[in-house]
Write a protein that holds these residues in place. Structure first.
Motif, PDB file in Angstrom:
ATOM      1  N   HIS A  84       0.864  -1.755  -0.177  1.00 29.58           N
ATOM      2  CA  HIS A  84      -0.626   0.488   0.225  1.00 29.58           C
ATOM      3  C   HIS A  84       1.016   1.381   0.279  1.00 29.58           C
ATOM      4  O   HIS A  84       1.915   1.370   0.468  1.00 29.58           O
ATOM      5  CB  HIS A  84      -0.973   0.205   1.361  1.00 29.58           C
ATOM      6  N   ARG A  85       0.373   2.690  -0.011  1.00 27.95           N
ATOM      7  CA  ARG A  85       0.913   3.520  -0.587  1.00 27.95           C
ATOM      8  C   ARG A  85       0.524   4.571   0.985  1.00 27.95           C
ATOM      9  O   ARG A  85      -0.436   4.528   1.370  1.00 27.95           O
ATOM     10  CB  ARG A  85       1.200   4.216  -1.115  1.00 27.95           C
ATOM     11  N   HIS A 126       2.735 -10.584  -1.534  1.00 31.16           N
ATOM     12  CA  HIS A 126       2.390  -9.420  -1.806  1.00 31.16           C
ATOM     13  C   HIS A 126       0.457  -9.619  -2.827  1.00 31.16           C
ATOM     14  O   HIS A 126      -0.119  -9.482  -2.402  1.00 31.16           O
ATOM     15  CB  HIS A 126       2.886  -9.055  -3.559  1.00 31.16           C
ATOM     16  N   SER A 164      -2.675  -8.045  -1.170  1.00 26.39           N
ATOM     17  CA  SER A 164      -3.388  -7.229  -1.982  1.00 26.39           C
ATOM     18  C   SER A 164      -5.075  -7.649  -2.264  1.00 26.39           C
ATOM     19  O   SER A 164      -5.616  -7.526  -2.235  1.00 26.39           O
ATOM     20  CB  SER A 164      -2.681  -7.091  -3.004  1.00 26.39           C
ATOM     21  N   MET A 193      -6.454  -6.874   0.658  1.00 26.62           N
ATOM     22  CA  MET A 193      -7.395  -5.185   0.444  1.00 26.62           C
ATOM     23  C   MET A 193      -8.266  -4.640  -0.265  1.00 26.62           C
ATOM     24  O   MET A 193      -9.285  -4.030  -0.049  1.00 26.62           O
ATOM     25  CB  MET A 193      -5.917  -4.253  -0.025  1.00 26.62           C
ATOM     26  N   LYS A 200      -6.639  -0.590   9.055  1.00 21.62           N
ATOM     27  CA  LYS A 200      -6.094   0.653   8.382  1.00 21.62           C
ATOM     28  C   LYS A 200      -6.623   1.398   9.307  1.00 21.62           C
ATOM     29  O   LYS A 200      -7.483   2.145   9.245  1.00 21.62           O
ATOM     30  CB  LYS A 200      -6.042   1.444   7.082  1.00 21.62           C
ATOM     31  N   GLY A 235      -9.973   3.089   0.023  1.00 23.08           N
ATOM     32  CA  GLY A 235      -8.357   3.273  -0.369  1.00 23.08           C
ATOM     33  C   GLY A 235      -8.188   4.179  -1.711  1.00 23.08           C
ATOM     34  O   GLY A 235      -7.389   4.575  -1.873  1.00 23.08           O
TER      35      GLY A 235
END
Length: 304
Positions: A134-135, A153, A157, A160, A167, A230
């Motif tokens: 994530h960023r 990953h 993902s 997510m 988060k 997100g």
């Protein structure tokens, strides 16, 4: 060279399954990753031998999946401070400093989290490709997760996408929020007049932010925010739309003369939780409030 294999011992209830079905259903490997492993010499083995993924497995069989080592050749290793919150063979989770960009971009080839992480791995004799799952914005501090291989990953993902990753952020906002908690659901999209800016608009993409007041001050609020989606700048846009923009937010906040002196947006990624890609156990990692936010809280509380 290969990373340490992912190992699965076939239980009695899986006997008779196709190998590819076990890899997909039990280990959650995507078709893309399976195709990649099949092209690798030792990518998939059954009891130590290469085989077709259409073979039927038996109870007690040992399945091993190996990914070839990778390297971030385009990232310059750079000796920079790196605060590690958690690390194992699948993941590296760091506490990103405010002001650091996550990945090199045009005009910012050094001084990023990626430069620091690649240097850290090189010093340990390890080779991984830098894969943040994530960023975080440049000015946002806090928990940042980096996968060490394609499987890790992919697993995170997918979580997510399924909105099962937790988060949570802490933010200092202007004004005193009256409600103890609430949910913001305004759709978000680009501002047609300023494409780099996001706005709440009926035609935007769905966005959901939950908030909970942590502390109230004379003219500010410390709030905990949990994201379900997100979208770019989601917290900053939603809080502005609520009438409580973040302190220090140059894009969505108040003019400098109306805000306490603070050099960045007062936003910190304080908690990240997800199912570990290999163990499937819930992993929650926290980062304490950084010193600059602690000082800001003293300032808005009227303390010295």
């Amino acid at each position: 060279m290969y990373y340490k294999p992912i190992i699965y011992i076939v239980p009695p209830e899986d006997e008779g399954m196709l190998l590819k079905t076990v890899l997909h259903n039990r280990l959650g490997m995507s078709r893309k990753l399976l195709s990649r492993l099949k092209l690798t010499e030792k990518g998939i083995t059954l009891n130590g031998e290469r085989c077709y993924t259409t073979v039927k497995v038996k109870a007690g069989d040992r399945i091993e999946a190996r990914m070839e080592e990778e390297e971030s050749e385009d990232i310059l290793p750079q000796d920079l401070p790196l605060s590690i919150l958690y690390e194992d063979e699948q993941l590296l989770i760091v506490n990103k400093e405010a002001g650091m960009i996550v990945h090199p971009t045009h005009g910012h080839y050094v001084g990023t989290v990626a430069n620091a992480v690649v240097h850290y791995w090189r010093e340990r004799g390890e080779t991984f490709r830098f894969r943040p799952v994530h960023r975080l914005d440049q000015e946002t501090s806090g928990v940042l997760a980096i996968a060490k291989n394609p499987y890790a990953h992919q697993q995170i993902s997918e979580q997510m996408s399924a909105h099962t990753v937790t988060k949570e952020y802490a933010a200092v906002v202007h004004g005193v929020i009256a409600a103890d908690s609430g949910t913001l659901t305004g759709p978000i999209d680009r501002d047609p007049e300023q494409p780099h800016v996001r706005i709440v608009t009926p035609d935007g993409y769905p966005a959901v932010t939950h908030y909970e007041v942590m502390a109230r001050y004379p003219a500010h609020t410390l709030v905990k925010l949990r994201l379900e989606t997100g979208r770019t700048h989601q917290i900053r846009v939603h809080m502005k739309h609520l009438g409580h923009p973040l302190v220090g937010d140059k894009m969505y906040g108040l003019p400098p003369e109306e805000s306490p002196p603070f050099p960045r947006q007062a936003l910190h990624a304080m908690r990240l939780g997800f199912d570990h890609p290999l163990t499937k156990q819930r992993l929650t990692v926290e980062a304490p409030l950084p010193a600059d936010l602690e000082e800001l809280l003293k300032l808005v509380s009227g303390g010295e």
